[in-house]
Scaffold this motif. Structure first.
Motif, PDB file in Angstrom:
ATOM      1  N   GLN A 362       0.816  -1.218   0.000  1.00 51.70           N
ATOM      2  CA  GLN A 362       0.000   0.000   0.000  1.00 51.70           C
ATOM      3  C   GLN A 362       0.858   1.282   0.000  1.00 51.70           C
ATOM      4  N   TRP A 363       2.153   1.142  -0.043  1.00 49.71           N
ATOM      5  CA  TRP A 363       3.020   2.315  -0.043  1.00 49.71           C
ATOM      6  C   TRP A 363       2.830   3.139  -1.310  1.00 49.71           C
ATOM      7  N   ASN A 364       2.971   4.446  -1.155  1.00 45.02           N
ATOM      8  CA  ASN A 364       2.927   5.300  -2.347  1.00 45.02           C
ATOM      9  C   ASN A 364       4.282   5.295  -3.046  1.00 45.02           C
ATOM     10  N   LYS A 365       4.373   5.974  -4.151  1.00 46.69           N
ATOM     11  CA  LYS A 365       5.585   5.970  -4.974  1.00 46.69           C
ATOM     12  C   LYS A 365       6.791   6.509  -4.212  1.00 46.69           C
ATOM     13  N   GLU A 366       6.605   7.590  -3.438  1.00 45.81           N
ATOM     14  CA  GLU A 366       7.721   8.190  -2.700  1.00 45.81           C
ATOM     15  C   GLU A 366       8.243   7.239  -1.625  1.00 45.81           C
ATOM     16  N   ALA A 367       7.346   6.550  -0.932  1.00 48.97           N
ATOM     17  CA  ALA A 367       7.760   5.620   0.122  1.00 48.97           C
ATOM     18  C   ALA A 367       8.568   4.470  -0.463  1.00 48.97           C
ATOM     19  N   ARG A 368       8.093   3.953  -1.600  1.00 40.67           N
ATOM     20  CA  ARG A 368       8.827   2.852  -2.252  1.00 40.67           C
ATOM     21  C   ARG A 368      10.225   3.316  -2.674  1.00 40.67           C
ATOM     22  N   GLU A 369      10.318   4.518  -3.210  1.00 35.66           N
ATOM     23  CA  GLU A 369      11.617   5.031  -3.657  1.00 35.66           C
ATOM     24  C   GLU A 369      12.535   5.327  -2.471  1.00 35.66           C
ATOM     25  N   THR A 370      11.960   5.799  -1.364  1.00 31.59           N
ATOM     26  CA  THR A 370      12.764   6.052  -0.154  1.00 31.59           C
ATOM     27  C   THR A 370      13.366   4.754   0.359  1.00 31.59           C
ATOM     28  N   TYR A 371      12.552   3.717   0.400  1.00 30.87           N
ATOM     29  CA  TYR A 371      13.039   2.412   0.861  1.00 30.87           C
ATOM     30  C   TYR A 371      14.103   1.866  -0.095  1.00 30.87           C
ATOM     31  N   ARG A 372      13.890   2.076  -1.389  1.00 30.81           N
ATOM     32  CA  ARG A 372      14.865   1.597  -2.380  1.00 30.81           C
ATOM     33  C   ARG A 372      16.189   2.354  -2.251  1.00 30.81           C
ATOM     34  N   GLN A 373      16.126   3.668  -2.128  1.00 29.00           N
ATOM     35  CA  GLN A 373      17.346   4.467  -1.998  1.00 29.00           C
ATOM     36  C   GLN A 373      18.122   4.088  -0.734  1.00 29.00           C
ATOM     37  N   THR A 374      17.413   3.791   0.345  1.00 33.12           N
ATOM     38  CA  THR A 374      18.069   3.375   1.586  1.00 33.12           C
ATOM     39  C   THR A 374      18.813   2.066   1.394  1.00 33.12           C
ATOM     40  N   ASN A 375      18.180   1.116   0.735  1.00 33.06           N
ATOM     41  CA  ASN A 375      18.811  -0.183   0.521  1.00 33.06           C
ATOM     42  C   ASN A 375      19.963  -0.116  -0.476  1.00 33.06           C
ATOM     43  N   ILE A 376      19.879   0.790  -1.430  1.00 38.50           N
ATOM     44  CA  ILE A 376      21.013   1.007  -2.339  1.00 38.50           C
ATOM     45  C   ILE A 376      22.218   1.511  -1.552  1.00 38.50           C
ATOM     46  N   ALA A 377      21.967   2.456  -0.633  1.00 35.85           N
ATOM     47  CA  ALA A 377      23.051   2.998   0.196  1.00 35.85           C
ATOM     48  C   ALA A 377      23.639   1.910   1.098  1.00 35.85           C
ATOM     49  N   ILE A 378      22.769   1.068   1.679  1.00 37.48           N
ATOM     50  CA  ILE A 378      23.257  -0.034   2.523  1.00 37.48           C
ATOM     51  C   ILE A 378      24.140  -0.967   1.719  1.00 37.48           C
ATOM     52  N   GLN A 379      23.694  -1.310   0.526  1.00 34.95           N
ATOM     53  CA  GLN A 379      24.461  -2.221  -0.326  1.00 34.95           C
ATOM     54  C   GLN A 379      25.824  -1.630  -0.681  1.00 34.95           C
ATOM     55  N   ARG A 380      25.840  -0.368  -1.087  1.00 38.42           N
ATOM     56  CA  ARG A 380      27.104   0.273  -1.497  1.00 38.42           C
ATOM     57  C   ARG A 380      28.056   0.437  -0.312  1.00 38.42           C
ATOM     58  N   ALA A 381      27.528   0.892   0.824  1.00 41.58           N
ATOM     59  CA  ALA A 381      28.377   1.115   1.998  1.00 41.58           C
ATOM     60  C   ALA A 381      28.921  -0.205   2.535  1.00 41.58           C
ATOM     61  N   THR A 382      28.090  -1.236   2.557  1.00 38.08           N
ATOM     62  CA  THR A 382      28.529  -2.543   3.056  1.00 38.08           C
ATOM     63  C   THR A 382      29.629  -3.111   2.186  1.00 38.08           C
ATOM     64  N   GLU A 383      29.450  -3.045   0.875  1.00 41.55           N
ATOM     65  CA  GLU A 383      30.473  -3.551  -0.044  1.00 41.55           C
ATOM     66  C   GLU A 383      31.764  -2.760   0.091  1.00 41.55           C
ATOM     67  N   SER A 384      31.643  -1.458   0.272  1.00 38.86           N
ATOM     68  CA  SER A 384      32.829  -0.613   0.386  1.00 38.86           C
ATOM     69  C   SER A 384      33.607  -0.889   1.663  1.00 38.86           C
ATOM     70  N   LEU A 385      32.898  -1.106   2.773  1.00 38.15           N
ATOM     71  CA  LEU A 385      33.563  -1.275   4.059  1.00 38.15           C
ATOM     72  C   LEU A 385      34.057  -2.694   4.283  1.00 38.15           C
ATOM     73  N   THR A 386      33.465  -3.676   3.621  1.00 37.64           N
ATOM     74  CA  THR A 386      33.851  -5.071   3.858  1.00 37.64           C
ATOM     75  C   THR A 386      34.493  -5.725   2.643  1.00 37.64           C
ATOM     76  N   GLY A 387      34.297  -5.135   1.472  1.00 38.72           N
ATOM     77  CA  GLY A 387      34.815  -5.765   0.256  1.00 38.72           C
ATOM     78  C   GLY A 387      35.941  -5.004  -0.391  1.00 38.72           C
ATOM     79  N   THR A 388      35.635  -3.837  -0.951  1.00 33.35           N
ATOM     80  CA  THR A 388      36.639  -3.074  -1.709  1.00 33.35           C
ATOM     81  C   THR A 388      37.484  -2.169  -0.829  1.00 33.35           C
ATOM     82  N   PHE A 389      37.008  -1.856   0.390  1.00 35.70           N
ATOM     83  CA  PHE A 389      37.671  -0.913   1.296  1.00 35.70           C
ATOM     84  C   PHE A 389      37.799   0.476   0.671  1.00 35.70           C
TER      85      PHE A 389
END
Length: 550
Positions: A362-389
């Motif tokens: 039932q989320w609106n478009k902005e809520a879905r995009e906010t959740y997506r942007q958050t998970n993109i940041a989690i993915q990038r930060a996690t890979e940077s801190l644990t993988g590529t440094f």
């Protein structure tokens, strides 16, 4: 290459990253550097145009030195028996004292006649000790093995202890060590592994070890082609370069207070001669007067801003050109995040994140995009801190997330609260003081309890530190875009865009969409006959570009 096959004068990117989705990258587009390197070599092998190769440049003259300091080579030279190892009971060979270090005439040990002259362990005849010493890198090339069993008085290390702990997770050192120390370490480690001093082969022969332990060590090494490799991963950090001034007339390095800014022209001038100094970034050194006092920087800008600035300037393996003035950019970003948190605490979420996830359909478009942007940041930060440094990439991801959160309209939606909490958690390892302060604000204000059902810190209700929290996990289902904008090119030139089309559509479906667009009549159909122009080729970059060659 240009159309006439002339090479273009463009810089080549040599760092770690992801290959772009462009036709020239073929099937390797979208792959990380490490993955693409393997796939490219694999393709070269399949086509018969290349193969895997390992080159070693270890030479014996890198190992032995004609100097006093270092471990003496434990060999005795006998005229009758030849080179004879020093008996184990006489190890280690002790260096003689009272040696004159003149810096001339070969090894200083050769002049220590009482030490050099000895008896052969085999025939007891007159013999001489080897006067070369092992380079100090030899001693430091196996210390990690000793760390696994540091109190063993009978052996360098126990085979089972070393086998259970090896290999080392990550090797961090300067680029100069990649040639010397790293090569020695790998050579010695492989030698010890092949001679069954450690590794599953060594453990197999131990009768006192249970089959379960043997099987665990065997499984750890199988399929990884370790072959005694001592390190899982290598990270060579770059140098920090400082802004350096020179007198162009004689090349003399200038102190910062010998240079001044001309008020009229805005140029830097040498105070004594009024000449324009030459400027360059060089390795920080006292003799070049280009060092930076970290205490002054921390006092002026703060420890967290200074640290973020250092991490953001360049990946750890690259050369870092220090610029004190740009730290203010990190100060401003920290302040923006602080204002974002303060503002959010005034409007807590209407329901918890857990409750919102149950009704995400039932989320609106902005809520879905906010959740997506958050998970993109989690993915990038996690890979940077644990993988590529690549800490700069992690910070860039957090800056993008904070910018996005600053543009959200419905700040009461739980997805905004989730994004804000994840931002603070991921910021904290690199800016611990700021992270703790922001976490205390969301906790004391009640924002945290509104956002998280039955909130308690992970190691108990009494712990209030952000470092008691778990690192955010990526929700893979949130990463996929629902709708995208496709840029339509005709013969390589942008002509129109397909807005809000469903993501991951095929090339055929997108061509149909493009042919229905209002601009299609102008570019894809003949103006006189009304028939569609012949399409010679289509280049499709998924979810981004449709290049139609007509």
């Amino acid at each position: 290459l240009t159309s006439d096959a002339q090479p273009l004068d463009v810089p080549v990117f040599t760092g770690e990253g992801v290959l772009r989705w462009i036709p020239e990258n073929g099937s390797f587009g979208g792959m990380s550097s490490a993955q693409a390197a393997k796939e490219i070599v694999k393709a070269a092998v399949e086509r018969g145009v290349g193969k895997h190769a390992v080159n070693y440049r270890l030479r014996d003259w890198l190992l032995s030195r004609q100097r006093y300091w270092g471990a003496p080579v434990p060999i005795i030279h006998c005229p009758s028996c030849g080179a004879v190892p020093v008996p184990e009971c006489d190890l280690p060979v002790q260096l003689p004292s009272g040696i004159e270090l003149s810096g001339r005439g070969g090894s200083p040990l050769a002049k220590a006649t009482e030490w050099v002259n000895c008896k052969c362990p085999k025939c007891s005849g007159a013999a001489k000790r080897d006067t070369d010493t092992l380079d100090t890198f030899v001693d430091s090339s196996w210390y990690f093995l000793r760390y696994t069993d540091p109190h063993n008085a009978r052996q360098p290390f126990d085979a089972l202890r070393a086998s259970a702990a090896m290999p080392v997770d990550i090797y961090i050192g300067g680029v100069e060590h990649a040639i010397l120390h790293l090569l020695y370490s790998r050579f010695i480690s492989k030698f010890l592994w092949q001679t069954k001093s450690f590794g599953y082969q060594a453990v197999e022969s131990l009768g006192t070890v249970s089959e379960a332990v043997k099987d665990a060590i065997r499984r750890r090494e199988s399929g990884r082609a370790l072959n005694g490799e001592p390190f899982k991963r290598l990270l060579t950090q770059g140098m920090v370069h400082g802004l350096t001034y020179k007198d162009p007339s004689n090349g003399r390095f200038l102190k910062p207070d010998e240079v001044t800014m001309d008020q009229d022209s805005g140029e830097l001038r040498i105070k004594l001669t009024n000449e324009v100094p030459s400027k360059s970034y060089e390795k920080m050194s006292k003799s070049k007067y280009n060092g930076v006092d970290p205490n002054e920087t921390v006092d002026k800008f703060g420890a967290d801003a200074t640290r973020l600035h250092m991490l953001y300037l360049a990946p750890p393996q690259d050369t870092l050109e220090w610029d004190t003035q740009s730290i203010v950019g990190m100060q401003r970003w920290i302040n923006r995040v602080g204002r974002l948190v303060d503002s959010a605490c005034e409007t807590p979420p209407t329901q918890s994140v857990e409750q919102a996830l149950d009704s995400r359909l039932q989320w609106n478009k902005e809520a879905r995009e906010t959740y997506r942007q958050t998970n993109i940041a989690i993915q990038r930060a996690t890979e940077s801190l644990t993988g590529t440094f690549a800490f700069n990439t992690a910070i860039a991801a957090l800056i993008e997330l904070s910018n996005y959160l600053g543009s959200v309209n419905d700040c009461k939606h739980p997805t905004f609260a989730y994004g804000l909490m994840c931002l603070i958690k991921m910021l904290s390892p690199m800016a611990p003081s700021v992270g703790e302060e922001l976490w205390e604000i969301v906790r004391v204000s009640g924002y945290l309890r509104a956002a998280v059902s039955n909130y308690t810190a992970q190691d108990g209700a009494d712990s209030t530190s952000v470092f008691a929290e778990r690192w955010p996990k990526v929700d893979e289902t949130a990463l996929k875009q629902q709708n995208v904008t496709i840029v339509v090119q005709i013969n390589g030139k942008v002509r129109f865009r397909l807005e809000g089309v469903e993501a991951d559509q095929s090339q055929t479906d997108l061509l149909q969409e493009a042919s229905k667009h209002a601009q299609a009549k102008k570019w894809l159909f003949d103006s006189s006959s009304g028939k569609q122009i012949n399409i010679r080729k289509v280049i499709h970059v998924p979810n981004k570009i449709l290049n139609i060659i007509v």
